[in-house]
Design an enzyme around this catalytic site. Structure first.
Site, PDB file in Angstrom:
ATOM      1  N   LYS A  54      62.948 -93.835  19.509  1.00 49.60           N
ATOM      2  CA  LYS A  54      61.859 -93.585  18.555  1.00 49.60           C
ATOM      3  C   LYS A  54      60.733 -92.808  19.232  1.00 49.60           C
ATOM      4  O   LYS A  54      60.150 -91.895  18.661  1.00 49.60           O
ATOM      5  CB  LYS A  54      61.321 -94.913  17.995  1.00 49.60           C
ATOM      6  CG  LYS A  54      62.244 -95.545  16.973  1.00 49.60           C
ATOM      7  CD  LYS A  54      61.798 -96.943  16.577  1.00 49.60           C
ATOM      8  CE  LYS A  54      62.850 -97.608  15.688  1.00 49.60           C
ATOM      9  NZ  LYS A  54      62.578 -99.011  15.384  1.00 49.60           N
ATOM     10  N   GLN A  98      59.072-103.992  16.479  1.00 50.21           N
ATOM     11  CA  GLN A  98      60.522-103.956  16.606  1.00 50.21           C
ATOM     12  C   GLN A  98      61.090-105.366  16.476  1.00 50.21           C
ATOM     13  O   GLN A  98      60.613-106.309  17.104  1.00 50.21           O
ATOM     14  CB  GLN A  98      60.906-103.334  17.967  1.00 50.21           C
ATOM     15  CG  GLN A  98      62.384-103.101  18.160  1.00 50.21           C
ATOM     16  CD  GLN A  98      62.974-102.041  17.225  1.00 50.21           C
ATOM     17  OE1 GLN A  98      62.280-101.126  16.783  1.00 50.21           O
ATOM     18  NE2 GLN A  98      64.250-102.162  16.918  1.00 50.21           N
ATOM     19  N   ASP A 121      57.832 -99.205   8.298  1.00 53.71           N
ATOM     20  CA  ASP A 121      59.149 -99.853   8.190  1.00 53.71           C
ATOM     21  C   ASP A 121      59.462-100.201   6.736  1.00 53.71           C
ATOM     22  O   ASP A 121      60.611-100.483   6.397  1.00 53.71           O
ATOM     23  CB  ASP A 121      59.152-101.176   8.979  1.00 53.71           C
ATOM     24  CG  ASP A 121      59.887-101.079  10.307  1.00 53.71           C
ATOM     25  OD1 ASP A 121      60.791-100.222  10.432  1.00 53.71           O
ATOM     26  OD2 ASP A 121      59.564-101.873  11.203  1.00 53.71           O
TER      27      ASP A 121
END
Ligand code: GUN
Length: 284
Positions: A54, A98, A121
């Site tokens: 990422k 995460q 997200d």
């Protein structure tokens, strides 16, 4: 007949290229680059790989990378305080934590603390609720990436019998909502589902996200079905494989995603797309 390959890698590169161009144009007009904060708590090895990928994608796109690694012992209160700090920063447009987080952290409370406008997200109940009511703003990256890949390949979904295997908040549930919003007829299967092989055999489109290597057998797949494999599993010999038995499934399917190089690259490209949208209100 062997299936055609749904080339997520190529489609993701194209999307990332248009995101990079949009960032360059906005920055040339004097705007701040999009800022993305990826928070990793602890040292989960798979998460470390995802976060590194990422970070690289973020930098290539011209984003301001604000990723951080916090020690595994970080408390719930400390993590909430970090999110409050990032919510308040004008140079941070997207925040993700995460998953999985260490056992002593409650992920639901963490996700709800992220400003929904910065929830790139798409996991906050506000954003999941908007997706469920056909008013999507920031949609979860993996399912939305799958939708982009299908749309860019020109595969129509209206009226298809779609079977989603796996009912997680990250993949299965938002995937089902996305497909429903495109007027597929959607069945969601999970660990309590009876006769999974039969359910899969009825699917015109099957999406599998369970995290178990080769769980869906190739001979369950209906002739001509579209097969989307979200799984990325590392085997003992170091190789990667999906949740679908690829070699057999590809002889039955009309379209199939490879692992690696299918859904994975689309997830990262969609994270950048969501962050671009959070920063400038435009969609690449
Ligand atoms: N862990 C596995 N997939 C994801 C994802 O899309 N977002 C976050 N935050 N964690 C994950």
């Amino acid at each position: 007949m062997s299936a055609q390959i749904l080339d997520g890698k190529a489609i993701a590169l194209e999307l990332r290229d248009s995101i990079q161009k949009e960032v360059a144009a906005q920055v040339a007009e004097g705007k701040m680059p999009p800022g993305l904060a990826v928070i990793l708590v602890g040292e989960d090895p798979a998460s470390q790989v995802y976060v590194k990928n990422k970070k690289i994608a973020c930098e290539k796109a011209g984003f301001n990378d604000v990723s951080m690694v916090l020690p595994a012992e970080t408390s719930q209160a400390e993590l909430l305080a970090k999110i409050d700090e990032l919510n308040a920063r004008d140079d941070v447009h997207g925040i993700i934590v995460q998953l999985p987080v260490p056992d002593h952290i409650d992920p639901e409370e963490i996700i709800e603390r992220i400003d929904p406008k910065k929830d790139v997200d798409g996991f906050h109940p506000y954003n999941m609720g908007r997706l469920a009511t056909r008013l999507p703003e920031l949609a979860p990256c993996t399912p939305h990436g799958v939708m982009t890949m299908l749309a860019k390949t020109g595969i129509p979904l209206r009226g298809l019998n779609a079977v989603v295997v796996g009912a997680s908040n990250i993949v299965g549930v938002p995937m089902a909502l996305e497909l429903l919003n495109e007027r597929a007829t959607v069945t969601v299967c999970h660990s309590a589902t009876k006769d999974l092989p039969q359910k899969v055999a009825e699917a015109d489109l099957v999406v599998v996200g369970v995290g178990i290597p080769n769980m869906v057998k190739g001979d369950w797949i209906k002739d001509g079905a579209i097969v989307i494999d979200v799984g990325i599993n590392r085997l003992d010999d170091g190789s990667l494989c999906g949740d679908v038995e690829y070699d057999v499934a590809k002889e039955k399917a009309s379209w199939i995603t490879p692992v690696p190089g299918g859904v994975g690259p689309m997830t990262i490209a969609t994270l950048l797309q969501n962050t671009l949208q959070a920063a400038y209100g435009v969609k690449a």
